[in-house]
Design a protein around this motif. Structure first.
Motif, mmCIF file in Angstrom:
data_model
loop_
_atom_site.group_PDB
_atom_site.id
_atom_site.type_symbol
_atom_site.label_atom_id
_atom_site.label_comp_id
_atom_site.label_asym_id
_atom_site.label_seq_id
_atom_site.Cartn_x
_atom_site.Cartn_y
_atom_site.Cartn_z
ATOM 1 N N THR A 335 0.822 -1.212 0.000
ATOM 2 C CA THR A 335 0.000 0.000 0.000
ATOM 3 C C THR A 335 0.850 1.253 0.000
ATOM 4 O OG1 THR A 335 -1.770 -1.160 1.186
ATOM 5 C CG2 THR A 335 -1.793 1.247 1.248
ATOM 6 N N LEU A 336 1.893 1.278 0.838
ATOM 7 C CA LEU A 336 2.746 2.464 0.887
ATOM 8 C C LEU A 336 3.576 2.611 -0.381
ATOM 9 C CD1 LEU A 336 3.802 2.383 4.648
ATOM 10 C CD2 LEU A 336 2.103 3.865 3.542
ATOM 11 N N ASN A 337 3.920 1.493 -1.023
ATOM 12 C CA ASN A 337 4.567 1.580 -2.342
ATOM 13 C C ASN A 337 3.608 2.203 -3.356
ATOM 14 O OD1 ASN A 337 7.176 0.622 -1.849
ATOM 15 N ND2 ASN A 337 6.551 -1.521 -2.085
ATOM 16 N N ASP A 338 2.349 1.734 -3.344
ATOM 17 C CA ASP A 338 1.338 2.320 -4.229
ATOM 18 C C ASP A 338 1.131 3.798 -3.899
ATOM 19 O OD1 ASP A 338 0.991 -0.113 -5.443
ATOM 20 O OD2 ASP A 338 -0.906 -0.585 -4.453
ATOM 21 N N GLY A 339 1.102 4.097 -2.593
ATOM 22 C CA GLY A 339 0.919 5.480 -2.173
ATOM 23 C C GLY A 339 2.037 6.379 -2.634
ATOM 24 N N ALA A 340 3.268 5.870 -2.576
ATOM 25 C CA ALA A 340 4.415 6.649 -3.052
ATOM 26 C C ALA A 340 4.280 6.930 -4.544
ATOM 27 C CB ALA A 340 5.713 5.901 -2.753
ATOM 28 N N GLU A 341 3.875 5.911 -5.286
ATOM 29 C CA GLU A 341 3.711 6.071 -6.743
ATOM 30 C C GLU A 341 2.634 7.116 -7.059
ATOM 31 O OE1 GLU A 341 2.088 3.406 -10.496
ATOM 32 O OE2 GLU A 341 3.127 2.382 -8.851
ATOM 33 N N LEU A 342 1.478 6.995 -6.400
ATOM 34 C CA LEU A 342 0.390 7.935 -6.657
ATOM 35 C C LEU A 342 0.762 9.347 -6.212
ATOM 36 C CD1 LEU A 342 -2.714 5.798 -5.587
ATOM 37 C CD2 LEU A 342 -1.973 6.357 -7.911
ATOM 38 N N SER A 343 1.441 9.469 -5.069
ATOM 39 C CA SER A 343 1.842 10.786 -4.570
ATOM 40 C C SER A 343 2.790 11.468 -5.550
ATOM 41 C CB SER A 343 2.500 10.657 -3.198
ATOM 42 O OG SER A 343 1.581 10.153 -2.242
ATOM 43 N N ARG A 344 3.709 10.696 -6.097
ATOM 44 C CA ARG A 344 4.660 11.269 -7.047
ATOM 45 C C ARG A 344 3.944 11.713 -8.331
ATOM 46 N NH1 ARG A 344 8.772 7.960 -5.642
ATOM 47 N NH2 ARG A 344 9.736 9.532 -4.306
ATOM 48 N N ILE A 345 2.978 10.922 -8.771
ATOM 49 C CA ILE A 345 2.183 11.308 -9.946
ATOM 50 C C ILE A 345 1.450 12.621 -9.679
ATOM 51 C CG2 ILE A 345 0.144 10.684 -11.324
ATOM 52 C CD1 ILE A 345 1.079 7.728 -10.994
ATOM 53 N N LEU A 346 1.015 12.807 -8.434
ATOM 54 C CA LEU A 346 0.277 14.008 -8.051
ATOM 55 C C LEU A 346 1.195 15.163 -7.648
ATOM 56 C CD1 LEU A 346 -2.513 12.220 -5.985
ATOM 57 C CD2 LEU A 346 -2.869 13.535 -8.103
ATOM 58 N N ASP A 348 3.394 15.216 -5.158
ATOM 59 C CA ASP A 348 3.618 15.313 -3.709
ATOM 60 C C ASP A 348 4.841 14.479 -3.339
ATOM 61 O OD1 ASP A 348 3.533 15.426 -0.984
ATOM 62 O OD2 ASP A 348 1.482 14.698 -0.768
ATOM 63 N N GLU A 349 5.989 15.037 -3.567
ATOM 64 C CA GLU A 349 7.246 14.325 -3.335
ATOM 65 C C GLU A 349 7.458 14.037 -1.858
ATOM 66 O OE1 GLU A 349 10.559 12.252 -4.366
ATOM 67 O OE2 GLU A 349 9.123 13.166 -5.768
ATOM 68 N N GLU A 350 7.027 14.933 -1.001
ATOM 69 C CA GLU A 350 7.231 14.765 0.433
ATOM 70 C C GLU A 350 6.514 13.513 0.949
ATOM 71 O OE1 GLU A 350 6.491 17.166 4.672
ATOM 72 O OE2 GLU A 350 5.797 18.005 2.763
ATOM 73 N N THR A 351 5.271 13.359 0.568
ATOM 74 C CA THR A 351 4.525 12.170 0.993
ATOM 75 C C THR A 351 5.124 10.907 0.382
ATOM 76 O OG1 THR A 351 2.484 13.447 1.258
ATOM 77 C CG2 THR A 351 2.253 11.065 1.014
ATOM 78 N N ALA A 352 5.543 10.983 -0.874
ATOM 79 C CA ALA A 352 6.163 9.823 -1.528
ATOM 80 C C ALA A 352 7.380 9.353 -0.746
ATOM 81 C CB ALA A 352 6.530 10.164 -2.963
ATOM 82 N N ARG A 353 8.234 10.301 -0.327
ATOM 83 C CA ARG A 353 9.435 9.929 0.420
ATOM 84 C C ARG A 353 9.076 9.362 1.796
ATOM 85 N NH1 ARG A 353 11.655 14.821 -1.737
ATOM 86 N NH2 ARG A 353 11.231 15.861 0.257
ATOM 87 N N SER A 354 8.056 9.910 2.423
ATOM 88 C CA SER A 354 7.626 9.385 3.733
ATOM 89 C C SER A 354 7.146 7.943 3.605
ATOM 90 C CB SER A 354 6.517 10.262 4.306
ATOM 91 O OG SER A 354 6.979 11.559 4.585
ATOM 92 N N CYS A 355 6.412 7.667 2.543
ATOM 93 C CA CYS A 355 5.964 6.285 2.303
ATOM 94 C C CYS A 355 7.150 5.353 2.112
ATOM 95 C CB CYS A 355 5.063 6.236 1.065
ATOM 96 S SG CYS A 355 3.436 7.001 1.254
ATOM 97 N N GLU A 356 8.105 5.776 1.330
ATOM 98 C CA GLU A 356 9.263 4.931 1.033
ATOM 99 C C GLU A 356 10.117 4.705 2.267
ATOM 100 O OE1 GLU A 356 9.588 6.206 -3.695
ATOM 101 O OE2 GLU A 356 10.758 7.279 -2.171
ATOM 102 N N GLU A 357 10.229 5.699 3.112
ATOM 103 C CA GLU A 357 11.001 5.534 4.352
ATOM 104 C C GLU A 357 10.336 4.505 5.257
ATOM 105 O OE1 GLU A 357 12.154 5.742 8.369
ATOM 106 O OE2 GLU A 357 10.189 6.486 7.701
ATOM 107 N N ALA A 358 8.994 4.546 5.348
ATOM 108 C CA ALA A 358 8.267 3.566 6.165
ATOM 109 C C ALA A 358 8.418 2.166 5.589
ATOM 110 C CB ALA A 358 6.799 3.959 6.266
ATOM 111 N N VAL A 359 8.387 2.051 4.263
ATOM 112 C CA VAL A 359 8.560 0.744 3.622
ATOM 113 C C VAL A 359 9.941 0.174 3.930
ATOM 114 C CG1 VAL A 359 8.824 -0.417 1.381
ATOM 115 C CG2 VAL A 359 6.880 1.118 1.784
ATOM 116 N N SER A 360 10.961 1.015 3.909
ATOM 117 C CA SER A 360 12.324 0.522 4.180
ATOM 118 C C SER A 360 12.419 -0.048 5.591
ATOM 119 C CB SER A 360 13.342 1.648 3.983
ATOM 120 O OG SER A 360 13.183 2.659 4.964
ATOM 121 N N ARG A 361 11.680 0.528 6.539
ATOM 122 C CA ARG A 361 11.668 -0.016 7.897
ATOM 123 C C ARG A 361 10.889 -1.329 7.954
ATOM 124 N NH1 ARG A 361 8.933 3.452 11.559
ATOM 125 N NH2 ARG A 361 8.306 4.955 9.943
ATOM 126 N N LEU A 362 9.731 -1.353 7.302
ATOM 127 C CA LEU A 362 8.894 -2.556 7.332
ATOM 128 C C LEU A 362 9.588 -3.766 6.718
ATOM 129 C CD1 LEU A 362 5.527 -0.875 6.278
ATOM 130 C CD2 LEU A 362 5.903 -2.076 8.439
#
Length: 563
Positions: A335-346, A348-362
């Protein structure tokens, strides 16, 4: 004469669905065959016109006395959504006639009473009721999912003359833009049955089932949306349903009260944008999407998901807390990978990076799949477990044992990721084909191949020594006759066959780039079509004598094909 409504804005909503009338295919049962209480049932099989007539020709007669109240059971041949139209004759006594109507998705359901023992229910849609029929008139009634209808006289010393009993079939009359045909007729039938199951559930909104759970369950929508994308293309029912569940779920609430279902909303948004490329619609979701992603990120504690709300994958895993954690961990990653992709399309780079940082921890915490096929499938799809290991050690073990109609789709996807296409096709033929072998014309809420032992078909009255499969099985919220026999979440093989056997892989938003990569297994040929916003892609694969595959593709302008 001026129109009744001068201003069309007075209309609240126009129903875009179609109503058609269908005569029964068979009189499956009648309580009397002596001719004393019932005569002329063969006339019900003729095409009707819905109009009462004075001539009283070719009437069905049901007569009751002090001890006998006759009844008949009709089979309309296929699962339907809608109701019933009854046309009466000119009875000798000018009076209302009380009848009991029972709708059923199986013959046994239409023959059952509502009680807590067999599970027959009026939940969501009333399918068992008593009503008055007019003298020399017609009546439209009912709103449910059914194939069978039983009609009984209620009062003694009454005569009912019936000219017609027709099903009112209510559905979206939309073209099947996608298609699938192969050298294996069983696969072809399964593809078509999955498509039809979803079409039945494309009502005002995208429902779970046409008899029970006539609701928007957003997680259950994901397999349905994938089927719609493969068969019908862009349809208003998807964004309409996604918007409904968003509008009734202000944050921080979870959609349907289930944390994973809010994640499924994001995953559906990503899939829908990939297939349809509707940027204007995606932009309308941005504020809710951003806030929901932030809420999900806040549920990552260290390297583990810590989701609250109802913790749920599907019903067969409901009591396996270890498997549920594994599944939710995987869902968070996807979901957060999808969220990063959609945020970047929109943008919103900040949200995309936040999603990716959470994924790296998970990804640092790999949960135990608990030998559970649902959990193993999601872990494989999230990249938290090698797909081949998930398939070889868990998913493929025992064939379709412990498959489920909802998460079976993700098991098939994981098998494809592991390269086990032939195994997946065999699973499809065994598991979903098993429902067809029991008389299904749409796929069910749940199924287990063990139910097939000594089971009667759902389109027959249960013979002595046979098991009533509808009245005997089910669990949780779908016990026995409450079990839905038309559930859109069970349509997974339809989109799976299009993606992996016909070989359609969408690579860019709006289906602008499609990779054609077929996996025929032992099939001699497969051909079909795939809908895009630019038109239909036509595909054909033929196995040549040397075993290689010859492929022909015809794509509309605007769609790039990669082979």
């Amino acid at each position: 004469m001026p129109p009744v409504f001068k201003d069309s804005s007075q209309f609240q909503e126009k129903d875009t669905r179609t109503r058609v009338f269908l005569s029964p295919k068979k009189v499956l049962w009648q309580s009397d065959v002596s001719g004393k209480y019932i005569t002329g049932t063969e006339h019900l099989l003729k095409a009707g016109n819905g109009q009462a007539e004075l001539v009283n020709k070719d009437m069905v007669s049901l007569k009751s006395d002090d001890s006998v109240k006759p009844g008949i059971l009709l089979d309309f041949g296929k699962e339907l959504h809608g109701g019933l139209q009854l046309v009466t004759g000119m009875m000798e006594k000018n009076a209302l006639v009380k009848v009991r109507i029972r709708f059923g998705e199986s013959a046994s359901e239409a023959m059952a009473d509502i009680d807590t023992l067999t599970g027959a229910t009026n939940d969501h849609a009333i399918r068992d009721f008593i009503i008055d029929l007019p003298w020399l008139g017609s009546l439209d009634l009912g709103n449910t999912g059914f194939r069978f209808v039983r009609i009984d006289l209620v009062e003694p010393n009454t005569t009912l003359l019936l000219k017609e009993v027709r099903a009112i079939f209510i559905f979206r009359d939309i073209p099947y833009l996608g298609s699938f045909k192969s050298s294996d007729e069983r696969l072809n039938e399964i593809w078509a049955t999955g498509a039809y199951t979803v079409q039945l559930n494309m009502q005002q909104y995208l429902w779970d089932g046409v008899k029970r759970d006539r609701l928007v369950w957003v997680g259950d929508m994901h397999p349905e949306v994938m089927t719609i994308s493969a068969v019908f293309g862009n349809n208003e029912v998807v964004p309409k349903s996604l918007d409904l569940i968003k509008d009734v779920t202000p944050l921080p609430a979870w959609m349907n009260g289930i944390s994973s279902y809010s994640m499924w909303w994001i995953r559906i948004q990503r899939s829908w944008f990939l297939y349809q490329g509707d940027m204007a619609y995606l932009q309308k979701q941005q504020s809710y999407l951003k806030a929901l992603l932030q809420q999900l990120i806040g549920k990552v504690k260290g390297d583990r998901e810590d989701l609250d709300g109802m913790r749920f994958m599907d019903w067969p895993t409901y009591e396996n807390k270890v498997a549920i954690h594994a599944g939710l961990q995987a869902m968070m990653v996807m979901t957060l990978n999808d969220g990063a992709e959609l945020s970047r399309i929109l943008g919103d780079e900040e949200t995309a990076r936040s999603c990716e940082e959470a994924v790296s921890r998970l990804k640092k915490a790999i949960p135990d799949a608990s030998n559970n096929k649902q959990a193993a499938a999601l872990l494989a799809l999230a990249g938290l477990m090698p797909a081949k290991q998930a398939n070889d050690e868990i998913i493929a073990v025992g064939g379709t044992k412990d498959f489920s109609t909802f998460y079976g789709y993700y098991m098939l996807q994981a098998k494809a990721l592991a390269g086990d296409y032939e195994g997946a096709m065999e699973n499809i033929k065994t598991y979903w084909g098993g429902m067809l072998d029991l008389g299904a014309t749409s796929f069910w809420e749940d199924f287990d191949t063990s139910w097939m032992k000594d089971a009667a078909r759902i389109d027959e009255l249960v013979p002595a020594g046979k098991v009533d499969v509808h009245a005997s099985y089910g669990a949780f919220s779908y016990k026995k006759l409450r079990h839905s026999l038309s559930h859109g979440w069970a349509s997974g093989p339809t989109s799976w066959l299009t993606e992996h056997v016909l070989g359609v892989k969408v690579m860019a938003p709006g289906s602008k780039v499609i990779k054609i990569e077929p996996h025929l297994g032992t099939l001699q040929f497969v051909e079909g079509t795939f809908p895009t916003p630019y038109g239909v892609v036509e595909i054909k694969h033929i196995r040549k004598a040397d075993g290689t595959i010859k492929t022909k593709v015809k794509a509309p302008k605007g769609v790039k094909i990669i082979k």
